[in-house]
Design a protein around this motif. Sequence first.
Motif, PDB file in Angstrom:
ATOM      1  N   ARG A  57     -56.520  -8.582  49.815  1.00 26.90           N
ATOM      2  CA  ARG A  57     -56.244  -7.574  50.838  1.00 26.90           C
ATOM      3  C   ARG A  57     -55.144  -6.605  50.442  1.00 26.90           C
ATOM      4  O   ARG A  57     -54.892  -5.627  51.156  1.00 26.90           O
ATOM      5  CB  ARG A  57     -55.851  -8.254  52.151  1.00 26.90           C
ATOM      6  N   GLY A  58     -54.476  -6.865  49.343  1.00 23.29           N
ATOM      7  CA  GLY A  58     -53.361  -6.010  48.950  1.00 23.29           C
ATOM      8  C   GLY A  58     -53.533  -5.416  47.569  1.00 23.29           C
ATOM      9  O   GLY A  58     -54.008  -6.082  46.646  1.00 23.29           O
ATOM     10  N   PHE A  59     -53.155  -4.155  47.434  1.00 22.07           N
ATOM     11  CA  PHE A  59     -53.017  -3.557  46.105  1.00 22.07           C
ATOM     12  C   PHE A  59     -51.738  -4.084  45.486  1.00 22.07           C
ATOM     13  O   PHE A  59     -51.729  -4.689  44.433  1.00 22.07           O
ATOM     14  CB  PHE A  59     -52.991  -2.026  46.222  1.00 22.07           C
ATOM     15  N   CYS A  60     -50.627  -3.862  46.194  1.00 22.77           N
ATOM     16  CA  CYS A  60     -49.327  -4.418  45.801  1.00 22.77           C
ATOM     17  C   CYS A  60     -48.365  -4.216  46.957  1.00 22.77           C
ATOM     18  O   CYS A  60     -48.161  -3.082  47.414  1.00 22.77           O
ATOM     19  CB  CYS A  60     -48.802  -3.731  44.543  1.00 22.77           C
ATOM     20  N   ALA A  61     -47.809  -5.313  47.439  1.00 28.48           N
ATOM     21  CA  ALA A  61     -46.891  -5.264  48.581  1.00 28.48           C
ATOM     22  C   ALA A  61     -45.460  -4.958  48.158  1.00 28.48           C
ATOM     23  O   ALA A  61     -44.526  -5.116  48.947  1.00 28.48           O
ATOM     24  CB  ALA A  61     -46.941  -6.583  49.348  1.00 28.48           C
ATOM     25  N   GLY A  62     -45.270  -4.508  46.921  1.00 28.56           N
ATOM     26  CA  GLY A  62     -43.945  -4.138  46.447  1.00 28.56           C
ATOM     27  C   GLY A  62     -43.301  -5.239  45.637  1.00 28.56           C
ATOM     28  O   GLY A  62     -43.978  -6.110  45.070  1.00 28.56           O
ATOM     29  N   ALA A  63     -41.988  -5.213  45.574  1.00 28.33           N
ATOM     30  CA  ALA A  63     -41.250  -6.235  44.830  1.00 28.33           C
ATOM     31  C   ALA A  63     -41.158  -7.507  45.659  1.00 28.33           C
ATOM     32  O   ALA A  63     -40.942  -7.454  46.874  1.00 28.33           O
ATOM     33  CB  ALA A  63     -39.852  -5.728  44.490  1.00 28.33           C
ATOM     34  N   ASP A  64     -41.331  -8.635  45.011  1.00 32.31           N
ATOM     35  CA  ASP A  64     -41.197  -9.930  45.688  1.00 32.31           C
ATOM     36  C   ASP A  64     -39.704 -10.233  45.827  1.00 32.31           C
ATOM     37  O   ASP A  64     -39.031 -10.538  44.844  1.00 32.31           O
ATOM     38  CB  ASP A  64     -41.902 -11.011  44.876  1.00 32.31           C
ATOM     39  N   LEU A  65     -39.201 -10.121  47.058  1.00 31.23           N
ATOM     40  CA  LEU A  65     -37.769 -10.299  47.299  1.00 31.23           C
ATOM     41  C   LEU A  65     -37.368 -11.751  47.484  1.00 31.23           C
ATOM     42  O   LEU A  65     -36.184 -12.070  47.543  1.00 31.23           O
ATOM     43  CB  LEU A  65     -37.345  -9.501  48.536  1.00 31.23           C
ATOM     44  N   ARG A  66     -38.348 -12.650  47.568  1.00 28.64           N
ATOM     45  CA  ARG A  66     -38.006 -14.066  47.736  1.00 28.64           C
ATOM     46  C   ARG A  66     -37.302 -14.573  46.482  1.00 28.64           C
ATOM     47  O   ARG A  66     -37.746 -14.351  45.362  1.00 28.64           O
ATOM     48  CB  ARG A  66     -39.273 -14.887  47.985  1.00 28.64           C
ATOM     49  N   GLY A  67     -36.199 -15.232  46.678  1.00 26.12           N
ATOM     50  CA  GLY A  67     -35.448 -15.743  45.537  1.00 26.12           C
ATOM     51  C   GLY A  67     -34.637 -14.689  44.824  1.00 26.12           C
ATOM     52  O   GLY A  67     -34.145 -14.899  43.728  1.00 26.12           O
ATOM     53  N   SER A  68     -34.485 -13.507  45.478  1.00 29.12           N
ATOM     54  CA  SER A  68     -33.741 -12.430  44.824  1.00 29.12           C
ATOM     55  C   SER A  68     -32.251 -12.506  45.074  1.00 29.12           C
ATOM     56  O   SER A  68     -31.499 -11.649  44.614  1.00 29.12           O
ATOM     57  CB  SER A  68     -34.270 -11.069  45.320  1.00 29.12           C
ATOM     58  N   GLY A  69     -31.840 -13.512  45.835  1.00 35.41           N
ATOM     59  CA  GLY A  69     -30.404 -13.657  46.081  1.00 35.41           C
ATOM     60  C   GLY A  69     -29.857 -12.625  47.013  1.00 35.41           C
ATOM     61  O   GLY A  69     -28.802 -12.045  46.784  1.00 35.41           O
TER      62      GLY A  69
END
Length: 261
Positions: A57-69
């Motif tokens: 369903r997604g092209f790209c939801a952006g940067a994965d911020l999980r675990g980004s501190g």
Amino acid sequence: MDTVRYVTAERVAHLTLDRPDALNALTPDQRDHVIHLLGEASADPGIGAVVVTGTGRGFCAGADLRGSGGTAERVPGDVARTIRLGAQRLVAAVLDCEKPVIAAVNGTAAGLGAHLALACDLVLAAESARFIEVFVRRGLVPDGGGAYLLPRLIGPHRAKELMFFGDALSAPEAERLGLVNRVVPDADLPKTARDWAARLATGPTRALALTKQLVNASLDTDRASAFAAEAAAQEINMTTRDAQDGVRAFVERRSPDFQGR
């Protein structure tokens, strides 16, 4: 990396983000791998065009911020360095690729994902696709070249509207604004992208690369510089086999036989 598929066929490189459970949000490793693959396609004389798309369903939801501190203590300069070496480098890899890059936007393109699509030379969108300048919803400034790309595509007032409100933009609305070349039924997106890429891949590769360079640079230069760059590009291009055959084909009243050289 199994979350980024890379397949080449008939002079076309197909780069597919394959992490549908996360709407293809990019981890730092994935992002760096995409940058590497775009560099490979750019340098490979056997590639004439690139298609970037996603699964699910997604092209790209952006940067994965999980675990980004997000709550970790930062040293001044850390954030700017991360953006410069991450999101900005990804968008630059698309803009600087010496082959035409087609975005086949199959679903949601948000944040960096929207900018990844808009940096491409041609943008195809499925009817269900959406574009979202999501940064304001998180209290963030747009990054990944958004404030550079959007005003050049639709003007500053429209760009500010999208970035200030962060509302989802449907594919037909994006086409109306000029962000998308064509909207097609969801089921037709892969075939349309293949057809467009096939036409580009059989074209004069070096002429396309120089044309891309001229158009991109024209937005940041004056007329005299643009005219000088145009003349220099044509001088360089006339040394290629494709240009020489193209001119001969015109004189001989036949179709050119482009070889990408």
